[in-house]
Enzyme design. Sequence first.
Site, PDB file in Angstrom:
ATOM      1  N   GLU A 217      -5.285   0.422   3.532  1.00 48.29           N
ATOM      2  CA  GLU A 217      -5.465   1.812   3.944  1.00 48.29           C
ATOM      3  C   GLU A 217      -6.617   2.425   3.156  1.00 48.29           C
ATOM      4  O   GLU A 217      -6.907   2.005   2.032  1.00 48.29           O
ATOM      5  CB  GLU A 217      -4.200   2.634   3.702  1.00 48.29           C
ATOM      6  CG  GLU A 217      -3.058   2.284   4.633  1.00 48.29           C
ATOM      7  CD  GLU A 217      -1.824   3.142   4.404  1.00 48.29           C
ATOM      8  OE1 GLU A 217      -0.869   2.996   5.176  1.00 48.29           O
ATOM      9  OE2 GLU A 217      -1.819   3.942   3.439  1.00 48.29           O
TER      10      GLU A 217
ATOM     11  N   PHE B 263     -11.184   1.015  10.212  1.00 49.38           N
ATOM     12  CA  PHE B 263     -12.299   0.104   9.954  1.00 49.38           C
ATOM     13  C   PHE B 263     -11.836  -1.339  10.092  1.00 49.38           C
ATOM     14  O   PHE B 263     -10.721  -1.687   9.708  1.00 49.38           O
ATOM     15  CB  PHE B 263     -12.846   0.309   8.537  1.00 49.38           C
ATOM     16  CG  PHE B 263     -13.814  -0.772   8.103  1.00 49.38           C
ATOM     17  CD1 PHE B 263     -15.164  -0.676   8.416  1.00 49.38           C
ATOM     18  CD2 PHE B 263     -13.373  -1.898   7.406  1.00 49.38           C
ATOM     19  CE1 PHE B 263     -16.063  -1.666   8.039  1.00 49.38           C
ATOM     20  CE2 PHE B 263     -14.260  -2.900   7.037  1.00 49.38           C
ATOM     21  CZ  PHE B 263     -15.614  -2.789   7.352  1.00 49.38           C
TER      22      PHE B 263
ATOM     23  N   PHE C  78      -9.220  -4.976   7.099  1.00 51.80           N
ATOM     24  CA  PHE C  78      -8.819  -3.860   7.958  1.00 51.80           C
ATOM     25  C   PHE C  78      -8.470  -2.673   7.068  1.00 51.80           C
ATOM     26  O   PHE C  78      -7.780  -2.827   6.062  1.00 51.80           O
ATOM     27  CB  PHE C  78      -7.604  -4.229   8.808  1.00 51.80           C
ATOM     28  CG  PHE C  78      -7.835  -5.389   9.753  1.00 51.80           C
ATOM     29  CD1 PHE C  78      -8.386  -5.176  11.003  1.00 51.80           C
ATOM     30  CD2 PHE C  78      -7.511  -6.676   9.377  1.00 51.80           C
ATOM     31  CE1 PHE C  78      -8.613  -6.246  11.878  1.00 51.80           C
ATOM     32  CE2 PHE C  78      -7.728  -7.747  10.234  1.00 51.80           C
ATOM     33  CZ  PHE C  78      -8.294  -7.531  11.492  1.00 51.80           C
ATOM     34  N   GLU C  79      -8.945  -1.501   7.443  1.00 51.84           N
ATOM     35  CA  GLU C  79      -8.673  -0.274   6.683  1.00 51.84           C
ATOM     36  C   GLU C  79      -8.202   0.814   7.637  1.00 51.84           C
ATOM     37  O   GLU C  79      -8.918   1.208   8.553  1.00 51.84           O
ATOM     38  CB  GLU C  79      -9.929   0.197   5.937  1.00 51.84           C
ATOM     39  CG  GLU C  79     -10.427  -0.736   4.847  1.00 51.84           C
ATOM     40  CD  GLU C  79      -9.724  -0.527   3.515  1.00 51.84           C
ATOM     41  OE1 GLU C  79      -8.886   0.407   3.431  1.00 51.84           O
ATOM     42  OE2 GLU C  79     -10.027  -1.273   2.558  1.00 51.84           O
ATOM     43  N   GLN C  80      -6.996   1.297   7.417  1.00 54.64           N
ATOM     44  CA  GLN C  80      -6.390   2.346   8.228  1.00 54.64           C
ATOM     45  C   GLN C  80      -6.352   3.654   7.440  1.00 54.64           C
ATOM     46  O   GLN C  80      -6.024   3.651   6.253  1.00 54.64           O
ATOM     47  CB  GLN C  80      -4.953   1.940   8.602  1.00 54.64           C
ATOM     48  CG  GLN C  80      -4.038   3.059   9.044  1.00 54.64           C
ATOM     49  CD  GLN C  80      -4.483   3.699  10.352  1.00 54.64           C
ATOM     50  OE1 GLN C  80      -4.808   2.992  11.302  1.00 54.64           O
ATOM     51  NE2 GLN C  80      -4.481   5.016  10.412  1.00 54.64           N
TER      52      GLN C  80
END
Length: 800
Positions: free
Chosen positions: A189, A197, A264-266
């Site tokens: 995150e 992303f 992955f970035e939330q």
Amino acid sequence: MNGYLKQLDQHSDKVSIEESGYSHEGRQQLTAVISSPDNLANIDTILSARKQVKAGEVVSGPLIIWLAYSIHGDEASGAHAALATAYYLAASQDQWIEDALNQAIILITPSQNPDGMDRFANWVNSNRGYSLVTDPQSREHQQDWPSGRGNHFFADLNRDWLFARHPESQGRVALFHRWQPHYVGDFHEMGTNSSYFFQPGVPERNHPLTPKRNHQLTQELAKFHQQALDNQGQSYFSEQLFDDFFYGKGSTYPDINGAVGILFEQASARGHAQASTEGGISLVQAINNQFTTSLSSVKGALALKKQLIDYQHEFFNQQKKQKQPAAPKGLLVSANQDPARLEQLVQLLRQHQVNSFVLNKSVKASGRIWQPQDSIFIPLNQAQQSLIQALFDNRKQFEDTSFYDISSWDLRLAFNLTVSDETEVSQSKLRAYSTLHFFDARQAEIPATALAVIIDWRQTTAPAMLSELLQQDILVKFAASPFTLNNGKTAQQFVAGSLQIPLRQAKKNRQSIVQTLTSLARQHRVALYSATSSASVQGIDLGSPDFKTIQPVRPLLISGEGTVASEVGEIWRYVDHQLQIPISLSNSQRLRQLSLAPYTHIIFAGGDYNHLNEVVARKLGQFVTKGGVIIAQKGALSWLNKRHLLQTDVRTPRYFEKLVSGVGLTYAEKKRIEGQKQIGGAILKLALDEGHPLSFGTGEQHLSVLKDEAIGLSHANIEPFVTAASYADDILESGYLTSEYQRELSGTPAFIWETKGKGAIIGFTDNLLFRSFWLATEKVYANALFFSGMATPTYNRRHD
């Protein structure tokens, strides 16, 4: 979470469970292994085949996909999405899922940081009401210190893949090499006011050692995430902000090990729901996005199955271990008379499946003699050749000088090693490593004729042994200058800082001391030297007043508001876990009412201490004047100077940033200048005052530090004998540091020791215990703890 995975295992023939060790707090780390029943029944054969991957063999069998989540404990959406994904894969009867499980084995690790996640879950659930509060200023979204990001020792485990200093990382790295995955999804995150992303990251900031084919596959995989998120109506971005440079992260470690890692970035709710500039985010929405890209990861990897398998084969086939020549090329490595440090290196290499050998004969190369008891050989023609290059990478030129993390981590400088250029060593001079090679139990024997025992302070584990001796009330002295003894056969030289344990002591009988010394020496693998006379061949005699009595250390570590949690954790881990000294932690806000009488040392990590007032400053001043010692680093030095506790002037980040001018540049070039103002973890050379107590046991004229913050000290008007180390003229050893900073730092103090009354203030401009893997300067920190009492007369009164 573990209970849920076990339920899936119990109720589904598509699920099995694999354990990868325990966290610091004893939490079991579990991974779900999900595939078809046939594949799971054949798991031993599949794993046996995976062992051949690094040999460059063509390995048939299922695709290995590893989806790993929430390595930062307060990034909760990943762990929840992991459980949803595991259930979906196990329970769904969709044809594409059936096909996927026939073709692949999918590993799902919900939490890579169970201690931090437990801390965060308790915080969030304890601070929510029946009605959801989206106010960013609400207590639910503002964690107290420390946050749940780090593990038990507040370490960022996503920076620990390469050096594996924590048990969570060691289990994770072992799991990686056991399965040798083709694809790794690394789920995180980011800030609340963001979207979503996925990689590729900034193209100019890919590490040059990563094959271009890796980047091409990353681009191909991105199309699957794009389509999946477009179908959800979720906005996203790529090729910005994040990079693929430092190999110590979960998305980049696979890239140097034959796999394709994807970050992955939330956007984070940091709780259950939170308002944001993007229209708000809830934990439910975040879970859904992570679940979506978990499935797109499986679909994309399967669609590119042949390409991923071919890429992995090509990666290792290019470095396929050929028949060993009579004189293979490789690196000779010495730890300079420190067997424990050499053993730590060998163990680290083993964790990463890197082969190394010990010498059974001396070798002449690179202008020196490499001795069997202090050298290893790392051949380059082996499967992990790329990783070896990455570990010892010392580049200084970069296409883009902005870095998401550190710009260098050269192992030779981090571990303070001597390393040859590529050298040919015949196989007849090599043999397999044995844990007994660098330490012989006879080195712990003490003859009946011994009057005293000497311990060479250059040994990495000598401080831990010293700590235990002091806790057992055994008298120990350290040498304030070098000396040489003769045991009747050969002369033995000892550096300043070496320890003397007299075998005739008032509080302990000889037999008890000998038994304790022998036991601890074997436990810590410390070599003992038995002195049969107090007379030296050269230098001070054993009865000299220049042998100073060491007093027990009772440290207080300041934590809480203003302190950098990771640095507090590194100090805590070093003192508690390595030195095995009980260390009290107290929040900075309590300093005003805290009694300082029980402590010998007060330790300040980096941070902002401006919330502490003049009352606290006077109290600390009295503590030092009466004989206490303050050890402070980085930002803490600014506050000590501002409150007139530290006399040496401090140069803050603002001072350095003004040195980098943007005059004449366009607005579009602003980001480049901002990048130059930041220090992306550059490695700098220090010149030591070898006779200073802070340098004892390093055995060096120069040491290396990793600098990640623009903080320095002024050399103007500094008192004599205060500076223990300065930045060298040829300051940059590896990584990137703008030329303006190099010029300003060169020749300025890096370690200082100011006396104040009966006590002292010891200051470091850098973090000597960086991420717990910077072994090069650990001894300096031990010196600050154990030898600072020499300037404190109150210790002598207590001893009398």
